[in-house]
Write an enzyme that holds these catalytic residues in place. Structure first.
Site, PDB file in Angstrom:
ATOM      1  N   ASP A  74       0.930  -1.446  -0.300  1.00  0.00           N
ATOM      2  CA  ASP A  74       0.339  -0.064   0.286  1.00  0.00           C
ATOM      3  C   ASP A  74       0.250   1.158   0.215  1.00  0.00           C
ATOM      4  O   ASP A  74       1.863   0.764   0.085  1.00  0.00           O
ATOM      5  CB  ASP A  74      -1.352  -0.210   1.278  1.00  0.00           C
ATOM      6  N   ASN A  77      -5.420  -4.953  -6.793  1.00  0.00           N
ATOM      7  CA  ASN A  77      -6.840  -4.373  -5.727  1.00  0.00           C
ATOM      8  C   ASN A  77      -6.714  -2.876  -5.981  1.00  0.00           C
ATOM      9  O   ASN A  77      -7.498  -2.063  -5.572  1.00  0.00           O
ATOM     10  CB  ASN A  77      -7.446  -4.870  -4.611  1.00  0.00           C
ATOM     11  N   THR A 123     -18.146   0.799   2.810  1.00  0.00           N
ATOM     12  CA  THR A 123     -16.834   1.396   3.363  1.00  0.00           C
ATOM     13  C   THR A 123     -17.294   2.776   3.526  1.00  0.00           C
ATOM     14  O   THR A 123     -18.085   3.051   4.202  1.00  0.00           O
ATOM     15  CB  THR A 123     -15.911   1.638   2.272  1.00  0.00           C
ATOM     16  N   TYR A 131     -12.543   6.023 -14.271  1.00  0.00           N
ATOM     17  CA  TYR A 131     -12.616   4.956 -13.055  1.00  0.00           C
ATOM     18  C   TYR A 131     -13.645   3.632 -14.089  1.00  0.00           C
ATOM     19  O   TYR A 131     -12.812   2.659 -14.176  1.00  0.00           O
ATOM     20  CB  TYR A 131     -13.258   5.871 -12.230  1.00  0.00           C
ATOM     21  N   LYS A 168     -11.217   0.442 -15.329  1.00  0.00           N
ATOM     22  CA  LYS A 168     -12.037  -1.225 -14.964  1.00  0.00           C
ATOM     23  C   LYS A 168     -12.708  -1.666 -16.176  1.00  0.00           C
ATOM     24  O   LYS A 168     -12.357  -3.045 -16.206  1.00  0.00           O
ATOM     25  CB  LYS A 168     -13.398  -0.135 -14.175  1.00  0.00           C
ATOM     26  N   ASP A 204       3.676   2.051  -4.459  1.00  0.00           N
ATOM     27  CA  ASP A 204       3.355   2.468  -5.462  1.00  0.00           C
ATOM     28  C   ASP A 204       2.988   1.658  -6.380  1.00  0.00           C
ATOM     29  O   ASP A 204       3.729   2.028  -7.011  1.00  0.00           O
ATOM     30  CB  ASP A 204       3.600   3.771  -6.033  1.00  0.00           C
ATOM     31  N   VAL A 205       1.626   1.698  -6.765  1.00  0.00           N
ATOM     32  CA  VAL A 205       0.996   0.841  -7.735  1.00  0.00           C
ATOM     33  C   VAL A 205       1.602   1.128  -9.544  1.00  0.00           C
ATOM     34  O   VAL A 205       1.253   0.218  -9.641  1.00  0.00           O
ATOM     35  CB  VAL A 205      -0.001  -0.314  -7.723  1.00  0.00           C
TER      36      VAL A 205
HETATM   37  N1  LIG Z   1     -15.663   0.071  -2.355  1.00  0.00           N
HETATM   38  C1  LIG Z   1     -16.491   0.132  -3.374  1.00  0.00           C
HETATM   39  O1  LIG Z   1     -17.926   0.305  -3.840  1.00  0.00           O
HETATM   40  C2  LIG Z   1     -15.618  -0.677  -4.680  1.00  0.00           C
HETATM   41  C3  LIG Z   1     -16.797  -1.089  -5.806  1.00  0.00           C
HETATM   42  C4  LIG Z   1     -16.473  -1.488  -6.806  1.00  0.00           C
HETATM   43  C5  LIG Z   1     -14.827  -1.713  -6.386  1.00  0.00           C
HETATM   44  N2  LIG Z   1     -13.935  -1.322  -6.152  1.00  0.00           N
HETATM   45  C6  LIG Z   1     -12.882  -1.436  -6.589  1.00  0.00           C
HETATM   46  O2  LIG Z   1     -12.014  -2.031  -4.828  1.00  0.00           O
HETATM   47  C7  LIG Z   1     -10.364  -1.865  -5.200  1.00  0.00           C
HETATM   48  C8  LIG Z   1     -10.710  -1.071  -3.484  1.00  0.00           C
HETATM   49  O3  LIG Z   1     -11.473  -0.396  -3.255  1.00  0.00           O
HETATM   50  P1  LIG Z   1     -11.822   0.047  -2.123  1.00  0.00           P
HETATM   51  O4  LIG Z   1     -12.851   0.451  -1.639  1.00  0.00           O
HETATM   52  O5  LIG Z   1     -11.644  -1.198  -0.734  1.00  0.00           O
HETATM   53  O6  LIG Z   1     -11.059   1.113  -1.611  1.00  0.00           O
HETATM   54  P2  LIG Z   1      -9.885   1.566  -0.484  1.00  0.00           P
HETATM   55  O7  LIG Z   1      -9.507   3.497  -0.720  1.00  0.00           O
HETATM   56  O8  LIG Z   1     -10.651   1.851   0.948  1.00  0.00           O
HETATM   57  O9  LIG Z   1      -8.770   1.101  -0.546  1.00  0.00           O
HETATM   58  C9  LIG Z   1      -8.150   1.106  -1.041  1.00  0.00           C
HETATM   59  C10 LIG Z   1      -6.315   1.699  -0.913  1.00  0.00           C
HETATM   60  O10 LIG Z   1      -5.296   1.263  -2.275  1.00  0.00           O
HETATM   61  C11 LIG Z   1      -4.349   2.160  -1.587  1.00  0.00           C
HETATM   62  N3  LIG Z   1      -3.609   2.555  -2.597  1.00  0.00           N
HETATM   63  C12 LIG Z   1      -4.520   3.745  -3.517  1.00  0.00           C
HETATM   64  N4  LIG Z   1      -3.725   4.552  -4.199  1.00  0.00           N
HETATM   65  C13 LIG Z   1      -2.109   3.041  -3.993  1.00  0.00           C
HETATM   66  C14 LIG Z   1      -1.563   3.352  -5.168  1.00  0.00           C
HETATM   67  N5  LIG Z   1      -0.876   4.147  -6.264  1.00  0.00           N
HETATM   68  N6  LIG Z   1      -1.023   1.935  -4.472  1.00  0.00           N
HETATM   69  C15 LIG Z   1      -0.871   1.449  -3.000  1.00  0.00           C
HETATM   70  N7  LIG Z   1      -1.627   1.496  -3.064  1.00  0.00           N
HETATM   71  C16 LIG Z   1      -2.483   2.271  -3.191  1.00  0.00           C
HETATM   72  C17 LIG Z   1      -5.099   2.977  -0.401  1.00  0.00           C
HETATM   73  O11 LIG Z   1      -4.302   3.518   0.536  1.00  0.00           O
HETATM   74  C18 LIG Z   1      -5.970   2.220   0.444  1.00  0.00           C
HETATM   75  O12 LIG Z   1      -5.678   1.321   1.308  1.00  0.00           O
HETATM   76  C19 LIG Z   1      -9.987  -0.167  -5.805  1.00  0.00           C
HETATM   77  O13 LIG Z   1      -9.274  -1.555  -6.831  1.00  0.00           O
HETATM   78  C20 LIG Z   1     -11.958   0.019  -6.396  1.00  0.00           C
HETATM   79  O14 LIG Z   1     -11.565   0.541  -7.724  1.00  0.00           O
HETATM   80  C21 LIG Z   1     -14.256  -0.867  -5.099  1.00  0.00           C
END
Ligand SMILES: NC(=O)c1ccc[n+]([C@@H]2O[C@H](COP(=O)([O-])OP(=O)(O)OC[C@H]3O[C@@H](n4cnc5c(N)ncnc54)[C@H](O)[C@@H]3O)[C@@H](O)[C@H]2O)c1
Length: 254
Positions: free
Chosen positions: A37, A85, A188, A153, A157, A58-59
């Site tokens: 992360d 993820n 969340t 976004y 995806k 940083d991914v």
């Molecule tokens: N929450 C939703 O409703 C939802 C729905 C569909 C898809 N998603 C997808 O699920 C995945 C996780 O989402 P979430 O809701 O758990 O989000 P979140 O914001 O709670 O967690 C995402 C994590 O990724 C980290 N992050 C961000 N940019 C980064 C980078 N460049 N390098 C490394 N780490 C990084 C952040 O610090 C955070 O800890 C994402 O890809 C999101 O698009 C989420």
């Protein structure tokens, strides 16, 4: 269940949300974890909780991604599971009419280029082993249009979904499964805060969900654990929807 006993799993975006819930589930199922992360403090806390190793990465940066998978290989001896993820959904990514090129590019880098990099640098380890499971996080918006647009976004995806399908097909006979996880909206803290301020906005979305609620992160994690495990041994190149029925619905129950 101990379906992931001694498998080495790399999870990106593991400091919170779906990533953290999945780290907890993977740990319960016996996996050895490498958590990545940007958020160093929350990431270290998560790793401590689940008994894993934290790597700040940083991914969207290739050097960081190379180091991440190298660390998994060097510390634990294999890369069996990659849950790619990490993703962002910033406020300046909105309608195509108002979203600038900088916002567009940043989201493409973090959501799509990152998945390209993580697959590119995980697959060689998996090829050598002749096995592996990759789960890339897409979203239900990869298969459905929304009038409440987040244009970059959604496009990112869609890219994750198409890339995942292609990789799943390309590497199928080398024992590597590659699947796209498509979650519906997940409850969340961010989503809760947003909708607490604006109940009408929440309702506008909830009406489309046959199950009548948003997902819990643990429900998404359960699906990831299934895809990562041998229970999913005949599933690859799939668009794996965990969306409470949204994508199948026309008229939902009252
Ligand atoms: N929450 C939703 O409703 C939802 C729905 C569909 C898809 N998603 C997808 O699920 C995945 C996780 O989402 P979430 O809701 O758990 O989000 P979140 O914001 O709670 O967690 C995402 C994590 O990724 C980290 N992050 C961000 N940019 C980064 C980078 N460049 N390098 C490394 N780490 C990084 C952040 O610090 C955070 O800890 C994402 O890809 C999101 O698009 C989420």
């Amino acid at each position: 269940m101990q379906r992931l006993q001694d498998r080495v799993a790399v999870i990106t975006g593991a400091a919170g949300g779906i990533g953290l819930a999945t780290a907890r589930r993977f740990a319960e199922e016996g996996a050895r974890l490498v958590l990545a992360d940007l958020d160093e403090e929350a990431g270290r806390r998560a790793a401590e909780e689940v008994g894993g190793l934290f790597v700040r990465a940083d991914v969207a940066q290739e050097d960081d991604v190379v180091r991440l998978f190298e660390t998994a290989q060097n510390e634990f001896g294999s890369v069996d599971i990659a849950f790619n993820n990490a993703g962002i959904s910033p406020a300046d990514d909105d309608s195509i009419l108002t979203t600038g090129l900088d916002a567009w590019r940043r989201v493409q880098e973090v959501n799509l280029t990152s998945v390209y990099l993580c697959c590119k640098h995980a697959i060689p380890y998996m090829r050598r082993q002749g096995k592996g499971s990759i789960i890339n996080t897409a979203s239900f918006v990869a298969v459905m249009g929304s009038a409440t647009s987040q244009i970059s976004y959604t496009a990112s995806k869609g890219g994750v979904l198409a890339m995942t399908r292609e990789l799943g097909v390309q590497f199928a006979r080398e024992g590597i499964r590659v699947n796209a996880l498509c979650p519906g909206p997940v409850d969340t803290p961010l989503l809760r805060e947003l909708f607490a301020k604006d109940p009408e906005r929440a309702q506008r979305r909830l009406v489309h969900v046959p199950l009548g609620r948003f997902a819990r992160a643990e429900e998404i994690a359960a699906a990831v654990a299934f895809l990562a495990s041998d229970d999913a041994s005949f599933i690859t190149a799939a668009e794996f929807l965990v969306d409470g029925g949204i994508s199948g619905a026309y008229v939902t129950p009252l």
